[in-house]
Write a protein that holds these residues in place. Sequence first.
Motif, PDB file in Angstrom:
ATOM      1  N   UNK A 229      42.651   4.283  11.462  1.00 47.39           N
ATOM      2  CA  UNK A 229      42.743   5.008  10.372  1.00 47.39           C
ATOM      3  C   UNK A 229      41.632   4.159   9.384  1.00 47.39           C
ATOM      4  N   UNK A 230      41.215   4.984   8.296  1.00 48.04           N
ATOM      5  CA  UNK A 230      40.180   4.708   7.270  1.00 48.04           C
ATOM      6  C   UNK A 230      40.928   3.685   6.197  1.00 48.04           C
ATOM      7  N   UNK A 231      41.090   2.314   6.333  1.00 50.53           N
ATOM      8  CA  UNK A 231      41.707   1.463   5.574  1.00 50.53           C
ATOM      9  C   UNK A 231      40.994   1.206   4.289  1.00 50.53           C
ATOM     10  N   UNK A 232      40.053   1.994   3.963  1.00 53.85           N
ATOM     11  CA  UNK A 232      39.308   1.561   2.511  1.00 53.85           C
ATOM     12  C   UNK A 232      40.429   1.505   1.415  1.00 53.85           C
ATOM     13  N   UNK A 233      40.185   0.261   0.536  1.00 55.46           N
ATOM     14  CA  UNK A 233      41.216   0.229  -0.476  1.00 55.46           C
ATOM     15  C   UNK A 233      42.468  -0.473  -0.204  1.00 55.46           C
ATOM     16  N   UNK A 234      42.543  -0.565   1.104  1.00 53.88           N
ATOM     17  CA  UNK A 234      44.026  -1.171   1.692  1.00 53.88           C
ATOM     18  C   UNK A 234      43.667  -2.718   2.321  1.00 53.88           C
ATOM     19  N   UNK A 235      44.449  -3.509   2.010  1.00 45.32           N
ATOM     20  CA  UNK A 235      44.164  -5.055   2.876  1.00 45.32           C
ATOM     21  C   UNK A 235      45.493  -5.368   3.442  1.00 45.32           C
ATOM     22  N   UNK A 236      45.566  -5.557   4.827  1.00 43.32           N
ATOM     23  CA  UNK A 236      46.802  -6.016   5.588  1.00 43.32           C
ATOM     24  C   UNK A 236      46.654  -7.598   5.622  1.00 43.32           C
ATOM     25  N   UNK A 237      47.354  -8.393   5.123  1.00 47.61           N
ATOM     26  CA  UNK A 237      47.229  -9.448   5.265  1.00 47.61           C
ATOM     27  C   UNK A 237      47.885 -10.196   6.489  1.00 47.61           C
ATOM     28  N   UNK A 238      48.914  -9.671   6.994  1.00 50.79           N
ATOM     29  CA  UNK A 238      49.594  -9.657   8.418  1.00 50.79           C
ATOM     30  C   UNK A 238      49.421  -8.452   9.326  1.00 50.79           C
ATOM     31  N   UNK A 244      58.360   1.048  16.809  1.00 51.85           N
ATOM     32  CA  UNK A 244      57.887   2.140  17.207  1.00 51.85           C
ATOM     33  C   UNK A 244      56.387   1.996  17.249  1.00 51.85           C
ATOM     34  N   UNK A 245      55.664   1.185  16.269  1.00 51.04           N
ATOM     35  CA  UNK A 245      54.179   1.017  16.095  1.00 51.04           C
ATOM     36  C   UNK A 245      53.720  -0.244  15.512  1.00 51.04           C
ATOM     37  N   UNK A 246      52.539  -0.507  15.929  1.00 49.91           N
ATOM     38  CA  UNK A 246      52.110  -1.750  15.069  1.00 49.91           C
ATOM     39  C   UNK A 246      50.880  -1.183  14.525  1.00 49.91           C
ATOM     40  N   UNK A 247      50.409  -1.908  13.359  1.00 54.80           N
ATOM     41  CA  UNK A 247      49.300  -2.018  12.551  1.00 54.80           C
ATOM     42  C   UNK A 247      48.295  -3.236  12.254  1.00 54.80           C
ATOM     43  N   UNK A 248      47.377  -3.020  12.614  1.00 55.99           N
ATOM     44  CA  UNK A 248      46.425  -4.346  12.210  1.00 55.99           C
ATOM     45  C   UNK A 248      45.056  -3.613  11.996  1.00 55.99           C
ATOM     46  N   UNK A 253      37.370  -2.934   8.292  1.00 52.74           N
ATOM     47  CA  UNK A 253      38.551  -1.960   7.474  1.00 52.74           C
ATOM     48  C   UNK A 253      39.240  -1.228   8.010  1.00 52.74           C
ATOM     49  N   UNK A 254      39.083  -0.926   9.159  1.00 54.90           N
ATOM     50  CA  UNK A 254      39.617   0.090   9.998  1.00 54.90           C
ATOM     51  C   UNK A 254      41.327  -0.364  10.305  1.00 54.90           C
ATOM     52  N   UNK A 255      42.265   0.494  10.149  1.00 55.16           N
ATOM     53  CA  UNK A 255      43.603  -0.118  10.470  1.00 55.16           C
ATOM     54  C   UNK A 255      43.977   0.543  11.968  1.00 55.16           C
ATOM     55  N   UNK A 256      44.294  -0.219  12.656  1.00 55.84           N
ATOM     56  CA  UNK A 256      44.564   0.310  14.210  1.00 55.84           C
ATOM     57  C   UNK A 256      45.996   0.406  14.198  1.00 55.84           C
ATOM     58  N   UNK A 257      46.464   1.467  14.908  1.00 55.29           N
ATOM     59  CA  UNK A 257      47.701   2.124  14.764  1.00 55.29           C
ATOM     60  C   UNK A 257      47.908   2.344  16.357  1.00 55.29           C
ATOM     61  N   UNK A 258      48.786   1.463  16.998  1.00 50.45           N
ATOM     62  CA  UNK A 258      49.319   1.765  18.445  1.00 50.45           C
ATOM     63  C   UNK A 258      50.662   1.198  18.654  1.00 50.45           C
ATOM     64  N   UNK A 259      51.038   1.423  19.796  1.00 51.59           N
ATOM     65  CA  UNK A 259      50.531   2.293  21.103  1.00 51.59           C
ATOM     66  C   UNK A 259      51.785   2.696  21.685  1.00 51.59           C
ATOM     67  N   UNK A 260      51.456   3.929  22.387  1.00 50.94           N
ATOM     68  CA  UNK A 260      52.650   4.260  23.203  1.00 50.94           C
ATOM     69  C   UNK A 260      52.662   3.514  24.391  1.00 50.94           C
ATOM     70  N   UNK A 284      54.944   6.041   7.598  1.00 58.47           N
ATOM     71  CA  UNK A 284      56.308   5.527   7.213  1.00 58.47           C
ATOM     72  C   UNK A 284      56.320   4.012   6.902  1.00 58.47           C
ATOM     73  N   UNK A 285      55.702   3.162   7.712  1.00 61.23           N
ATOM     74  CA  UNK A 285      55.330   1.859   7.311  1.00 61.23           C
ATOM     75  C   UNK A 285      54.657   1.343   6.293  1.00 61.23           C
ATOM     76  N   UNK A 286      53.487   2.052   6.086  1.00 63.49           N
ATOM     77  CA  UNK A 286      52.696   1.799   4.929  1.00 63.49           C
ATOM     78  C   UNK A 286      52.285   3.018   4.302  1.00 63.49           C
ATOM     79  N   UNK A 287      53.168   3.558   3.262  1.00 56.80           N
ATOM     80  CA  UNK A 287      52.742   4.745   2.703  1.00 56.80           C
ATOM     81  C   UNK A 287      51.591   5.064   2.073  1.00 56.80           C
TER      82      UNK A 287
END
Length: 363
Positions: A229-238, A244-248, A253-260, A284-287
Amino acid sequence: MSARTTQGPTVAIVGGGVTGLACALALARGGAAVTVHEAGPRAGEGALVRSGGMLAQGFESANEQLGLAFTALAARSLSLWPGWAREIEAASQIAVGFRQNGSIAPALQAGDDGWLAQMATGAARYGIEHDMLSGKALRRLEPCLSDAVQSGLYFPQDGEVDNRALGPALVAAARIAGVDIQLNSPVSTLRDMAADTIVLACGPHAAIFADELPEAAHISPVKGQMLALDGTGLSLDQSLRGARIYLSQKPNGHIVAGATSEAGRADTQVETPVIDTLRQAAIEMVPALEQAKIVDRWAGIRPASPDGLPSLGASSQPGLCVALGSFRNGVLLAPAIGEAMADWILDGVAPDPAFNPARFVRR
């Protein structure tokens, strides 16, 4: 391991992914003459470029509860990662985006509290550093987290890496160390390979050698679908590790979401309903991701063993070793697997018996 002054053995490695390259680098630095046979046109890809680049020793050890041997191997590998990353970057002049920034496992839905409690029990059992924190405390660490999060586990030692930069960096570092990487070099039979030692490190493709090597028959594919996902304007420090999902968030700047986790599937087809489900779980995790555009989607294949542990060391065939079955921890475990295989091949120090490749072979 200290560098050797005498000519070491010749080693042929089947597979140019993260495990094969980590073994090649460790063996070459130990004095072996190493050749990597990569079936495709580029090494350092495979499951590596389709992963999330997680270095989640704490989360994975607590969540999967695979035992003390796995926890020790993962902890050893995580301890190697800072120096390994620096060495690879110095040799390749490619930044790999390593950061040991911790991971958060938040409770988001009914039932997640039980999941967290089980993980906390596992973390305590295996001596993994962790903290159970309130939702408010977690949002101080990661302000982007949903207000719905009431509690969660924090693993301060976990980290992540830019997996798509790691492949080219490993290739460059291995070549500088003297590794001969042969591209478009598929291996059809292990019997005809000329080397003192052969290492099978071809991930989910290992089963094609089952007729020659019984230990390879037990590696099976597990498909994982992901998106960015385009993470412009967001900053995930962890990194965020839900049930059911992880985000990195990666350096671009992209936020990777996975995985099945789709056992037995070896196709790389991306399915829109699956991607939609992942996207909703990310929101749901990061509105704040509600308006974020999908910039990429893909599927990868992980190599799994029946008990979830890697298979490392000598096989039933003389001169043939395996480094297989890392499942979704291939990136995390790479430095320690390289070290373990070099210790075995060059010094005769066998890996932990828990990883014995013969454990699934009927006698």
